[in-house]
Enzyme design. Structure first.
Site, mmCIF file in Angstrom:
data_model
loop_
_atom_site.group_PDB
_atom_site.id
_atom_site.type_symbol
_atom_site.label_atom_id
_atom_site.label_comp_id
_atom_site.label_asym_id
_atom_site.label_seq_id
_atom_site.Cartn_x
_atom_site.Cartn_y
_atom_site.Cartn_z
ATOM 1 C CE LYS A 137 3.359 46.641 41.158
ATOM 2 N NZ LYS A 137 4.183 47.121 42.299
ATOM 3 C CB SER A 174 3.949 51.056 42.077
ATOM 4 O OG SER A 174 4.508 49.825 42.528
ATOM 5 C CB SER A 183 4.890 49.315 45.619
ATOM 6 O OG SER A 183 5.529 50.457 45.107
#
Lengths: 501, 430
Positions: B30, B105, B129
């Protein structure tokens, strides 16, 4: 204080409280492994890492040495030490603050309710320490080409960022600028004894002072002033003070300024003022409209640290007051010598080393008068010759064994040692300062008598000065290495023999 | 041709070292996890050019374990979103249905795994997330107990809530990745677990726990978190629980009234912390410069104009919630709710081994559907945020599809009870 001056001042009492920021002498910064010691000619921002630069993703890890130092300060100030140490974020934007928040301790200071006893003009006073907490130092700001108002641009150096700081906050207990000076000098002395403070480091001590004047009638007999009176008085905060001497000057100026304003019927503005050391005045920085909102909240990246048993675990050395008292009793020193010999821990430790080997009186003379005197003359301190104290002991030993005269040791050997950085043996060898032996003295006495028949005649006529003159001649001939007492005796004996012969 | 999924912000390969447990496996990271020499944007224009000079602890552990990093995956800006649409680098699409969002996210990570662009991926979970995009994309995602995995190098959004977690096609692969990244780190003091007992990851092997054995496992079905769910989601959820019961588990209803406050408490605490965590983005050391004209407050403001609208909204909310005079009414109250939620879970784990709920109460949104209505987006976090507030571990495991769209089953465990939830989840995807 003249009677007239007292009469003019009788109506107003001075109220001062201090916030003292002290850099703690740990090897590494408070939340990372970077060194706290500036290298000579180091480049800006070279002594940094992701943590003290506040890079995205970096996390603080508490340096326990800083917490230990704080616990020691707490013990020395006779303060309560919180069993659990927590940190908070103080949020504000400033270019020297890498994260735009400062990790500090808000409602959980590591120390609270301590005190320090100071004596001013022979009168002892207790200053109450409200709280003392740990925080990180911001970086430093360089206004290129002038002051904050006139600079074209501003540079930031984060080398200092993350140096452990302790903020020590007093109650408004000071009734005069000289009390603040006495307190700060005492505080420095105590911190120095704890070996956690280096007064020689730039920025190691920063002081903010709150100053106000209240009607003298509001001061109770025990010197206290009630909270409402204090709250009602408009006060100024004086920043940028960096020494105990500076504090006395800055606050004397500020008190006079406020007194004059009140005398002329003007109100004191509640404001922050900047001490301009070079001009010797305080100047208004900004109006303090209201309390700043720092939006304090818990620093979740640092779990609470349990320190309940640290107070017991961590020892502190004998503090200056106690040591002074002991020096008087144990070594029979007078107040002045005891004070000089306990002025720093290093001096006191050295004195005790010397006093252990030699007569305490001789040791006191050598350390307090001779060594400190010569160092002081050179703007040096014991710390500057820390690695050469062994040489000083060697020199004292030579004097003690009468292998060199005290005068030569003081006036020639020690001075050369300090000025040239050479060891005592080298100076003695080079200058031929070893004590003159018996034969040398005999020869020199003989020569002095032979060369000065007039003085010899005067001596026999009973003129007092004649013998001193002859002693001087012998001393000169032996380059001062002879013992004056021995010379004196030898001269009298030889002159007596000659007279009889 | 199918529309581009846009799973990476930066595609760059970092080969692993040696033949560790992840040799030959590819991992997407990420884009809020710092990678030395590779830009780490957090999905923000603010950090479009920011190249970290250091690796996050988890990145070091990945490469030391032999994994090959495939790139930096797309995400909602600074993790602030449930759809990966707030990224400054455009939205990521859901591989199952490209007209829909992948969740957020960590949408890039989940979509990359679901589309087979990478074997495994790392996400971060502040309020769901990792689990939300795992559920929306039909993969497995684990949010570890707070303190199990080092956050050093994870760009903070809400630091008291978040953990880095694995995403993978199966529970056992997610557990393998967890084995590599879990463990104490002297650079993250919150990974210190207990001075005497040490850190749980030092002795636990999570992959071994994925044995599918749920005989005698007691599952608490959280009524509050099922009631609010879309019927199609609830139906799949119940079928999954039934399946576990068929394999020997016991299920019973449990009530945790405190979780009804979770979304409010979460948004107060998360935005408060964000307002402070994101203060460092002022253009002085990194990020978009605010220029050199005028005074520095103006320069700060100009720099911070490069934040997107959702980030600005959350910074403003958090600044307000922490302000003098409001802190008691918002931040303190939210902390009280957080303590209540923690207590509720503690008491529930006296009765059951895991707490079950749908991961997301809804099916994946259409692209653009929730952007205009932040409140709807926030409410979709109702089932995931209680877990972060209580610092507990949770897994989202695929529980079939409804209307062709993935549904996730969330299993929450007690503190450091990763083995229990991994064991239970492995029975679902077996």
């Amino acid at each position: 204080m003249s009677t007239q001056a007292s009469a003019e001042r009788a109506d107003l009492a001075v109220v001062i409280g201090l916030e003292v920021h002290v850099q703690l002498e740990t090897d590494t910064k408070i939340f990372c492994g970077c060194s706290t010691t500036a290298k000579e000619d180091e480049a800006p921002n070279s002594r940094t890492c992701p943590v003290c630069l506040g890079l995205p993703g970096a996390l603080p890890a508490v340096n326990e040495a800083a917490v230990e130092a704080a616990v020691r300060v707490g013990k020395a100030l006779d303060a309560e030490i919180a069993p659990e140490t927590r940190f908070h974020r103080k949020n504000y934007f400033y270019p020297d603050l890498p994260k735009n928040f400062q990790i500090s301790q808000y409602d959980a200071p590591i120390c609270r309710d301590g005190s320090i006893e100071v004596s001013v003009e022979g009168e002892r006073r207790e200053v109450v320490i409200r709280r003392a907490h740990l925080e990180e130092d911001p970086g430093s700001i360089v206004h290129a080409g002038g002051s904050i108002d006139t600079a074209d641009y501003t540079l930031v150096d984060y080398n200092r960022a993350g140096t452990p700081l302790m903020e020590i906050v007093t109650e408004p207990d000071f009734r005069s600028p000289d009390e603040t000076r006495a307190f700060l000098a005492k505080l420095e002395e105590v911190l120095e004894y704890l070996s956690i403070f280096d007064g020689g480091r730039d920025g190691s001590l920063r002081i903010d002072a709150n100053v106000s004047l209240v009607p003298a009638t509001e001061v109770a007999d025990d010197g206290t002033i009630d909270k409402e009176t204090l709250a009602a008085a408009n006060r100024t905060e004086v920043k940028n003070i960096s020494s105990h001497k500076g504090a006395e000057k800055a606050l004397a100026y500020e008190v006079t300024r406020q007194r004059n304003a009140i005398k002329r019927g003007r109100a004191i503005d509640q404001e922050t003022r900047h001490w301009d050391e070079s001009r010797g005045i305080t100047v208004s920085m900004r109006a303090k409209e209201e309390e700043k909102d720092y939006r304090y909240f818990d620093e979740a990246d640092i779990p609470p640290l349990q320190v309940a048993d640290w107070r017991e675990r961590l020892s502190i050395p004998e503090l200056p007051d106690a040591r002074r008292e002991r020096f008087r009793e144990e070594y029979g020193l007078d107040n002045e010598a005891a004070a000089k010999l306990t002025s720093t821990k290093q001096v006191a430790d050295f004195y005790e080393d010397v006093a252990g080997e030699f007569d305490p009186g001789l040791a006191a003379t050598w350390v307090a008068d001779v060594l400190l005197g010569e160092l002081n003359y050179r703007d040096m301190g014991v710390a500057d010759v820390a690695d050469r104290l062994g040489e000083v002991v060697t020199l004292i030993r030579l004097v003690d064994k009468e292998e060199i005269t005290r005068k030569n040791a003081e006036e020639q050997v020690l001075r050369s040692m300090l000025d040239e950085g050479v060891d005592p043996e080298t100076v003695i060898e080079r200058e031929g300062l070893g004590t003159a032996d018996e034969d040398e003295v005999v020869v020199a006495v003989r020569e002095a008598i032979d060369a000065n028949p007039g003085a010899v005649a005067d001596y026999h006529d009973g003129e007092d000065g004649a013998l001193n003159y002859l002693v001087g001649q012998v001393m000169g001939a032996t380059g001062g290495t002879a013992d004056p007492g021995t010379v004196n005796e030898r001269l009298r004996a030889t002159l007596a023999e000659a007279n009889e012969g | 041709m199918a529309p581009k999924l846009n799973v990476y912000v930066t595609e760059e390969t970092v080969p692993g070292a040696g033949d560790g447990p992840l040799a030959g496996r590819s991992v997407g990271v990420k884009d809020n996890i710092s990678t030395k020499g590779i830009r780490t944007t957090c999905g923000s224009r603010m950090l479009a050019d920011y190249v970290p000079p250091y690796d996050a602890t988890v990145v070091k552990r990945l490469t030391e374990a032999g994994a090959t990093i495939t790139g930096k995956t797309n995400m909602d800006e600074f993790g602030m979103g449930t759809t990966t649409e707030t990224s400054a680098f455009g939205p990521t699409r859901n591989p199952v249905d490209p007209t829909r969002v992948p969740g957020g996210s960590s949408g890039g990570s989940a979509a990359a795994v679901a589309a087979g662009e990478t074997d495994l991926a790392l996400g971060s979970d502040t309020g769901g997330s990792v689990r939300c995009p795992a559920a929306f994309c039909g993969v497995v995602g684990i949010k570890p107990t707070y303190g199990l995995v080092s956050r050093y190098g994870l760009v903070a959004y809400a630091n008291s809530l978040e953990q880095i977690g694995p995403l993978a096609p199966t529970v056992s692969e997610a557990a393998e990745l967890l084995d590599v990244i879990a463990g104490p780190d002297e650079r993250d003091a919150t990974t210190r677990y207990d001075d005497r007992e040490g850190h749980p990851a030092e002795t636990a092997t999570y992959a071994d726990a994925a044995d599918g054995d749920v005989d005698g496992l007691s599952i608490g079905v959280c009524t509050e978190l099922v009631e609010g769910a879309d019927d199609r989601v609830a139906e799949r959820f119940e079928a999954a629980v039934d399946e576990l019961v068929a394999q020997g588990a016991e299920a019973k209803e449990v009530s945790l009234p405190s979780v009804e406050t979770a979304v409010q408490a979460y948004y107060v605490i998360a935005t408060s912390e964000a307002s402070s965590n994101l203060a460092r983005f002022d253009g002085v050391r990194y990020g978009q410069s605010g220029g050199y004209d005028d005074n520095w407050n103006q320069a700060f403001a100009d720099s911070r104009a490069s934040f997107g609208p959702e980030v600005k909204r959350r910074i403003l909310l958090g600044t307000f919630a922490l302000s003098a005079g409001y802190q008691d009414r918002y931040y303190r109250k939210a902390q009280d709710a957080r303590a209540w939620i923690r207590r509720d879970f503690d008491e529930t784990f006296d009765e059951v081994d895991v707490v079950a709920s749908p991961t997301m109460p809804v099916l994946p949104f259409e692209l653009g559907e929730s952007l205009s209505d932040p409140l709807t987006m926030y409410l979709a976090d109702a089932n995931t945020t209680p877990v972060n507030l209580a610092n507990l571990p949770a897994v989202s495991v695929p529980a079939g599809r409804a209307d062709g769209l993935p549904v996730g089953l969330q299993l929450v465990g007690p503190r450091f009870g990763e083995k229990t939830i991994i064991r239970a989840a492995s029975a679902v995807d077996a």
